[in-house]
Design an enzyme around this catalytic site. Structure first.
Site, mmCIF file in Angstrom:
data_model
loop_
_atom_site.group_PDB
_atom_site.id
_atom_site.type_symbol
_atom_site.label_atom_id
_atom_site.label_comp_id
_atom_site.label_asym_id
_atom_site.label_seq_id
_atom_site.Cartn_x
_atom_site.Cartn_y
_atom_site.Cartn_z
ATOM 1 C CE LYS A 124 -0.130 -6.684 0.793
ATOM 2 N NZ LYS A 124 -1.000 -5.499 0.592
ATOM 3 N NE ARG A 182 3.475 -2.249 4.764
ATOM 4 C CZ ARG A 182 2.464 -3.099 4.953
ATOM 5 N NH1 ARG A 182 2.712 -4.341 5.250
ATOM 6 N NH2 ARG A 182 1.223 -2.684 4.825
ATOM 7 N NE ARG A 227 -8.559 -4.025 5.252
ATOM 8 C CZ ARG A 227 -7.275 -4.009 4.867
ATOM 9 N NH1 ARG A 227 -6.776 -5.043 4.179
ATOM 10 N NH2 ARG A 227 -6.518 -2.980 5.118
ATOM 11 N NE ARG A 230 -6.052 -3.307 9.150
ATOM 12 C CZ ARG A 230 -5.163 -3.617 8.225
ATOM 13 N NH1 ARG A 230 -5.222 -4.797 7.619
ATOM 14 N NH2 ARG A 230 -4.208 -2.777 7.897
ATOM 15 N NE ARG A 249 -2.779 1.202 6.012
ATOM 16 C CZ ARG A 249 -3.844 0.419 6.028
ATOM 17 N NH1 ARG A 249 -5.028 0.917 6.333
ATOM 18 N NH2 ARG A 249 -3.734 -0.847 5.750
HETATM 19 P P1 ADP Z 1 -2.490 -3.978 4.654
HETATM 20 O O1 ADP Z 1 -3.018 -5.393 4.704
HETATM 21 O O2 ADP Z 1 -3.561 -2.982 4.615
HETATM 22 O O3 ADP Z 1 -1.441 -3.782 3.623
HETATM 23 P P2 ADP Z 1 -0.941 -4.733 6.941
HETATM 24 O O4 ADP Z 1 -1.880 -5.512 7.761
HETATM 25 O O5 ADP Z 1 0.049 -5.471 6.120
HETATM 26 O O6 ADP Z 1 -1.778 -3.732 6.048
HETATM 27 O O7 ADP Z 1 -0.140 -3.709 7.855
HETATM 28 C C1 ADP Z 1 -0.793 -2.825 8.756
HETATM 29 C C2 ADP Z 1 0.231 -1.877 9.351
HETATM 30 O O8 ADP Z 1 1.211 -2.623 10.091
HETATM 31 C C3 ADP Z 1 1.044 -1.077 8.332
HETATM 32 O O9 ADP Z 1 0.380 0.104 7.931
HETATM 33 C C4 ADP Z 1 2.325 -0.792 9.124
HETATM 34 O O10 ADP Z 1 2.130 0.245 10.056
HETATM 35 C C5 ADP Z 1 2.512 -2.085 9.905
HETATM 36 N N1 ADP Z 1 3.346 -3.073 9.165
HETATM 37 C C6 ADP Z 1 2.938 -4.283 8.707
HETATM 38 N N2 ADP Z 1 3.937 -4.925 8.091
HETATM 39 C C7 ADP Z 1 5.012 -4.098 8.146
HETATM 40 C C8 ADP Z 1 6.345 -4.173 7.661
HETATM 41 N N3 ADP Z 1 6.778 -5.258 6.971
HETATM 42 N N4 ADP Z 1 7.167 -3.125 7.898
HETATM 43 C C9 ADP Z 1 6.758 -2.037 8.593
HETATM 44 N N5 ADP Z 1 5.516 -1.899 9.065
HETATM 45 C C10 ADP Z 1 4.638 -2.916 8.853
HETATM 46 P P1 ADP Z 2 -4.488 -6.600 1.639
HETATM 47 O O1 ADP Z 2 -4.146 -7.824 2.456
HETATM 48 O O2 ADP Z 2 -3.681 -6.505 0.384
HETATM 49 O O3 ADP Z 2 -4.460 -5.343 2.440
HETATM 50 P P2 ADP Z 2 -7.255 -7.624 1.676
HETATM 51 O O4 ADP Z 2 -7.126 -9.024 1.193
HETATM 52 O O5 ADP Z 2 -7.491 -7.397 3.104
HETATM 53 O O6 ADP Z 2 -5.984 -6.758 1.146
HETATM 54 O O7 ADP Z 2 -8.405 -6.916 0.818
HETATM 55 C C1 ADP Z 2 -8.767 -5.552 1.051
HETATM 56 C C2 ADP Z 2 -10.290 -5.401 0.967
HETATM 57 O O8 ADP Z 2 -10.725 -5.615 -0.389
HETATM 58 C C3 ADP Z 2 -11.069 -6.411 1.811
HETATM 59 O O9 ADP Z 2 -12.244 -5.788 2.256
HETATM 60 C C4 ADP Z 2 -11.400 -7.531 0.810
HETATM 61 O O10 ADP Z 2 -12.566 -8.256 1.170
HETATM 62 C C5 ADP Z 2 -11.604 -6.746 -0.468
HETATM 63 N N1 ADP Z 2 -11.229 -7.479 -1.683
HETATM 64 C C6 ADP Z 2 -10.293 -8.468 -1.808
HETATM 65 N N2 ADP Z 2 -10.218 -8.892 -3.083
HETATM 66 C C7 ADP Z 2 -11.124 -8.139 -3.782
HETATM 67 C C8 ADP Z 2 -11.525 -8.105 -5.164
HETATM 68 N N3 ADP Z 2 -10.967 -8.896 -6.076
HETATM 69 N N4 ADP Z 2 -12.477 -7.205 -5.518
HETATM 70 C C9 ADP Z 2 -13.037 -6.374 -4.596
HETATM 71 N N5 ADP Z 2 -12.700 -6.369 -3.298
HETATM 72 C C10 ADP Z 2 -11.765 -7.240 -2.888
#
Ligand code: ADP
Ligand code: ADP
Ligand code: ADP
Length: 217
Positions: free
Chosen positions: A13, A88, A123, A156, A167
């Site tokens: 995302k 979420r 990541r 992270r 998660r």
């Molecule tokens: P990812 O990119 O791996 O999906 P995020 O960066 O969006 O993770 O979120 C990291 C953490 O921050 C989540 O595991 C949760 O603990 C918290 N968080 C982020 N957005 C929300 C939300 N909309 N509601 C509740 N917790 C959130």
């Molecule tokens: P989210 O915001 O949904 O948690 P990220 O954009 O941070 O996801 O992506 C999660 C991990 O996967 C990062 O290390 C990113 O560089 C990698 N990634 C993103 N897109 C792809 C893809 N199409 N194929 C493989 N790895 C990817």
């Protein structure tokens, strides 16, 4: 343009959000980035949120809804925005609906769980900007350094495998129901609801980017 990118942690995302926000000239509203900034600044909210985030749980709806409400009042949100990692939970989606926010699209990015574990273990992030890289799939130009600023990349705390599994189960239980929430709303009330699109998040970053732009034409 107002849209939501929906999908499990690690779906890509954040990576894809960067292309859309640049193209449409809109801000990215990532509640995860906002929380990490609060943790880094050591605010009371950040100290409270860190415990929950490190365990892979969700920060309370009340806190998140408050954060987003304040963010939407800022002037850069006037022409639209992209939500990444929000909503979420159903109560978060309901709060958005009751606030009268009219969304154009909800795009679901689908990625199987096996791929997710691999993506998250490799990541690396640039905390100040939220840019994310992958040691193998999306490496930075210089190892361990952000492409734009040259600053250091970090792993992270919540990307450890045991936390990732937690998660994912939180995603299945609390966030996945939003797939049904938005897709059935779009089906039942297409005039009012955001358009619902589902794309596969498997493949190269560029391929997914092309699917995404196609989905929001
Ligand atoms: P990812 O990119 O791996 O999906 P995020 O960066 O969006 O993770 O979120 C990291 C953490 O921050 C989540 O595991 C949760 O603990 C918290 N968080 C982020 N957005 C929300 C939300 N909309 N509601 C509740 N917790 C959130
Ligand atoms: P989210 O915001 O949904 O948690 P990220 O954009 O941070 O996801 O992506 C999660 C991990 O996967 C990062 O290390 C990113 O560089 C990698 N990634 C993103 N897109 C792809 C893809 N199409 N194929 C493989 N790895 C990817
Ligand atoms: P520019 O065209 O100046 O690179 P844009 O803001 O138009 O910048 O687009 C941002 C990014 O999205 C660019 O990398 C661009 O290549 C990509 N992009 C724009 N439109 C599409 C599309 N229809 N399909 C795939 N990628 C696109």
């Amino acid at each position: 343009m107002r849209l939501i990118l929906l999908g499990p942690p690690g779906a890509g995302k954040g990576t894809q959000a960067a292309f859309l926000t640049q193209h449409f000239g809109i801000p990215q509203i990532s509640t995860g980035d906002m929380l990490r900034a609060a943790v880094k600044a050591g605010t009371p909210l950040g100290i409270e949120a860190k415990k929950v985030m490190d365990a892979g749980g969700l920060v309370s709806d009340e806190i998140i809804i408050g954060l987003v409400q304040d963010r939407l009042k800022q002037s850069d949100c006037a022409n639209g925005y992209l939500f990444d990692g929000f909503p979420r939970t159903i109560p978060q989606a309901d709060a958005l609906k009751s606030a009268g926010v009219k969304l154009d699209y909800v795009v679901e990015i689908e990625v199987p769980e096996e791929d997710i574990i691999e993506r998250m273990s490799g990541r690396r992030v640039h905390l100040p900007s939220g840019r994310s890289y992958h040691v193998r799939f999306n490496p930075p130009k210089v190892e361990g350094r952000d492409d734009v600023t040259g600053e250091e990349l970090t792993q992270r705390d919540d990307d450890r495998e045991d936390t990732v599994r937690n998660r994912l189960s939180v995603y299945r239980e609390q966030t996945r129901p939003l797939v049904d929430y938005y897709s059935s709303w779009a089906q039942q009330n297409p005039a009012d609801a955001p358009k619902y699109r589902k794309i596969s998040g498997v493949g190269a970053v560029e391929e997914i980017k092309a699917r995404l732009f196609e989905a929001v034409q």
